[in-house]
Scaffold this motif. Structure first.
Motif, short mmCIF file in Angstrom:
data_model
loop_
_atom_site.label_atom_id
_atom_site.label_comp_id
_atom_site.label_asym_id
_atom_site.label_seq_id
_atom_site.Cartn_x
_atom_site.Cartn_y
_atom_site.Cartn_z
N LYS A 158 16.47 -41.76 -2.95
CA LYS A 158 15.50 -42.10 -1.91
C LYS A 158 16.12 -41.90 -0.52
O LYS A 158 17.16 -42.49 -0.22
N SER A 159 15.44 -41.11 0.28
CA SER A 159 15.88 -40.92 1.67
C SER A 159 15.28 -42.02 2.53
O SER A 159 14.26 -41.83 3.20
N THR A 160 15.90 -43.19 2.49
CA THR A 160 15.47 -44.29 3.34
C THR A 160 16.05 -44.10 4.74
O THR A 160 16.88 -43.22 4.96
N LEU A 161 15.63 -44.95 5.67
CA LEU A 161 16.04 -44.73 7.06
C LEU A 161 17.55 -44.75 7.26
O LEU A 161 18.06 -43.91 8.03
N PRO A 162 18.32 -45.64 6.64
CA PRO A 162 19.77 -45.56 6.82
C PRO A 162 20.34 -44.19 6.45
O PRO A 162 21.23 -43.67 7.13
N VAL A 163 19.83 -43.61 5.37
CA VAL A 163 20.29 -42.28 4.95
C VAL A 163 19.85 -41.21 5.95
O VAL A 163 20.63 -40.33 6.33
N ILE A 164 18.60 -41.29 6.39
CA ILE A 164 18.08 -40.31 7.34
C ILE A 164 18.91 -40.31 8.62
O ILE A 164 19.27 -39.24 9.14
N LEU A 165 19.26 -41.50 9.11
CA LEU A 165 20.05 -41.60 10.34
C LEU A 165 21.49 -41.12 10.11
O LEU A 165 22.05 -40.40 10.94
N ALA A 166 22.09 -41.53 8.99
CA ALA A 166 23.46 -41.11 8.70
C ALA A 166 23.55 -39.61 8.53
O ALA A 166 24.51 -38.97 8.99
N TYR A 167 22.56 -39.02 7.89
CA TYR A 167 22.54 -37.57 7.70
C TYR A 167 22.42 -36.86 9.04
O TYR A 167 23.14 -35.89 9.31
N ALA A 168 21.53 -37.34 9.89
CA ALA A 168 21.31 -36.70 11.19
C ALA A 168 22.55 -36.77 12.07
O ALA A 168 22.81 -35.87 12.88
N ARG A 169 23.35 -37.81 11.92
CA ARG A 169 24.51 -38.04 12.77
C ARG A 169 25.81 -37.55 12.15
O ARG A 169 26.86 -37.62 12.78
N GLY A 170 25.77 -37.06 10.94
CA GLY A 170 26.98 -36.70 10.23
C GLY A 170 27.52 -35.32 10.56
O GLY A 170 26.82 -34.49 11.14
N SER A 171 28.74 -35.09 10.15
CA SER A 171 29.36 -33.77 10.27
C SER A 171 28.78 -32.83 9.23
O SER A 171 27.98 -33.24 8.37
N VAL A 172 29.18 -31.58 9.30
CA VAL A 172 28.73 -30.61 8.30
C VAL A 172 29.13 -31.07 6.90
O VAL A 172 28.35 -31.00 5.94
N GLU A 173 30.34 -31.58 6.78
CA GLU A 173 30.83 -32.07 5.50
C GLU A 173 30.03 -33.29 5.03
O GLU A 173 29.68 -33.39 3.84
N ASP A 174 29.74 -34.19 5.97
CA ASP A 174 28.96 -35.38 5.63
C ASP A 174 27.55 -35.00 5.16
O ASP A 174 27.03 -35.56 4.20
N ARG A 175 26.95 -34.05 5.84
CA ARG A 175 25.60 -33.62 5.46
C ARG A 175 25.59 -32.98 4.07
O ARG A 175 24.64 -33.18 3.30
N ALA A 176 26.65 -32.25 3.77
CA ALA A 176 26.74 -31.64 2.44
C ALA A 176 26.82 -32.73 1.37
O ALA A 176 26.21 -32.62 0.29
N PHE A 177 27.58 -33.80 1.67
CA PHE A 177 27.67 -34.92 0.74
C PHE A 177 26.30 -35.55 0.53
O PHE A 177 25.87 -35.80 -0.61
N TRP A 178 25.60 -35.84 1.63
CA TRP A 178 24.29 -36.49 1.52
C TRP A 178 23.30 -35.63 0.75
O TRP A 178 22.53 -36.14 -0.07
N LYS A 179 23.32 -34.35 1.00
CA LYS A 179 22.41 -33.45 0.29
C LYS A 179 22.67 -33.50 -1.21
O LYS A 179 21.75 -33.64 -2.03
N ALA A 180 23.95 -33.43 -1.58
CA ALA A 180 24.31 -33.47 -3.00
C ALA A 180 23.97 -34.82 -3.61
O ALA A 180 23.49 -34.91 -4.75
N ALA A 181 24.20 -35.89 -2.85
CA ALA A 181 23.94 -37.24 -3.37
C ALA A 181 22.45 -37.46 -3.59
O ALA A 181 22.04 -37.94 -4.66
N ILE A 182 21.64 -37.13 -2.61
CA ILE A 182 20.20 -37.37 -2.73
C ILE A 182 19.60 -36.48 -3.82
O ILE A 182 18.64 -36.86 -4.50
N GLU A 183 20.18 -35.30 -4.04
CA GLU A 183 19.70 -34.43 -5.11
C GLU A 183 20.17 -34.87 -6.49
O GLU A 183 19.78 -34.30 -7.50
N GLY A 184 21.04 -35.91 -6.53
CA GLY A 184 21.46 -36.48 -7.80
C GLY A 184 22.79 -35.97 -8.33
O GLY A 184 23.15 -36.27 -9.47
N HIS A 185 23.54 -35.23 -7.50
CA HIS A 185 24.80 -34.65 -7.98
C HIS A 185 26.02 -35.51 -7.63
O HIS A 185 27.12 -35.22 -8.10
N ARG A 186 25.82 -36.54 -6.81
CA ARG A 186 26.92 -37.42 -6.43
C ARG A 186 26.39 -38.86 -6.53
O ARG A 186 25.85 -39.41 -5.58
N SER A 187 26.54 -39.47 -7.68
CA SER A 187 25.92 -40.79 -7.90
C SER A 187 26.86 -41.81 -8.53
O SER A 187 26.41 -42.85 -9.01
#
Length: 337
Positions: free
Chosen positions: A248-277
């Motif tokens: 679930k892309s709740t607001l904490p995730v949305i904000l963290a993703y928007a403010r993150g580095s390229v590496e951080d965004r890659a982590f969030w993408k993988a996590a929300i897609e279910g590959h990092r759980s």
């Protein structure tokens, strides 16, 4: 009519107790309706429904109906059945949500779908929806029926919207607010608004209560989504990180993703897609949430909507009911602290 301005007080720990005490007698009558209308000749129905209805919930939504009626000085009894209808709508959505989300805990107890299976949970949810509509029809007001049936449809739309947004990191804050405005705030708003209808009050007061409930509902859900990353199962009544693992892309995730580095965004993408759980992945997610102040800003937004809720009832005369409703907002926001 002059307005009384209240401000959210961050210096003390507010409580839901003033509202509980305010509506205690009425709530006993509502609980009697709930107990009566959840009965069936099919033993599984009251057994499964009772597991959730008697499972320690605050009865927040029916209490809002009762408190709003007190605010308006209503002395009739129609609001008791309607508050029960509100609780049945809420309980039905919880049963369906737990099936969709595959949840294991609800209010610190095993979910009904885990105990009785998904088909039984869905069908008993349908039964409770039907009971809620019976209560609406018995009330006899087409306006009440329109408000509560409309809210039920909006809740369902919100849940489908959330389902189609699952496992997507790119939904954005606007769509997120649309989702929680539908799946949570709509019933809060309707629960408050129907009190003005049964009390036969002017439309301005009806819409003021609608705004109070709607903004409180948004604040309530924002806090829920924040504490998924900063609390524990004992406090929340569900497993910490459930939203994270469900993608679930709740607001904490949305904000963290928007403010993150390229590496951080890659982590969030993988996590929300279910590959990092894994638990380690969740711990890393929490660290990113903290380093980007995503929870702090989510809670700041919750306080903003909480203040809007309080302001919405500013024009009502001072009373015990008004004070309790103001403190209920403060309690909803303070749950995260």
């Amino acid at each position: 009519m002059s307005a009384t301005i209240h401000r959210l007080d961050a210096q003390r720990q507010p409580s839901l107790e003033p509202m509980v005490q305010l509506v205690a007698g009425d709530l006993n009558l509502v609980n009697a309706v709930i107990l009566s209308r959840m009965q069936s000749e099919i033993p599984l129905i009251p057994e499964l429904a009772g597991h959730l209805i008697a499972g320690g919930g605050k009865r927040m939504r029916p209490m809002l109906t009762l408190a709003s009626a007190r605010l308006l000085g209503y002395t009739g009894a129609r609001h008791h059945r309607l508050a029960a209808a509100v609780e049945f709508i809420h309980t039905a959505t919880l049963l369906h949500d737990d099936v969709v989300d595959g949840s294991d805990l609800r209010r610190g107890k095993r979910t009904a779908n885990l105990i009785w299976g998904n088909p039984a949970s869905v069908l008993v949810g349908d039964f409770l929806f039907s009971r809620s509509f019976e209560l609406m029809v018995e009330d006899g007001s087409l306006k009440v029926l329109k408000i509560l049936s409309g809210a039920s449809a909006i809740i369902a739309e919100g849940e489908v919207n959330q389902l189609t947004a699952a496992r997507r990191i790119d939904i954005g804050e606007e769509r997120y607010l649309d989702i929680i405005g539908a799946k949570t705030a709509a019933l809060f708003a309707a629960a408050c608004r129907i009190a003005a209808v049964v009390a036969e009050r002017p439309e301005a007061e009806e819409m003021a209560l609608d705004a109070y409930g709607r903004n409180l509902g948004i604040a309530f859900q924002l806090v829920d989504d924040a504490i998924d990353y900063v609390s524990d199962a004992g406090t929340m009544g569900k497993d910490a990180g459930d939203d994270f693992r469900e993608g679930k892309s709740t607001l904490p995730v949305i904000l963290a993703y928007a403010r993150g580095s390229v590496e951080d965004r890659a982590f969030w993408k993988a996590a929300i897609e279910g590959h990092r759980s894994s638990d380690e992945d969740f711990a890393h997610a929490v660290s990113l949430i903290r380093s980007t102040r995503a929870v702090d800003d989510t809670l700041a937004r919750a306080r903003h909507y909480g203040q809007r809720a309080i302001d919405a009832i500013g024009s009502f005369a001072p009373s015990q009911a008004k004070d309790a409703m103001v403190e209920a907002v403060e309690f909803a926001v303070a749950r995260a602290y």
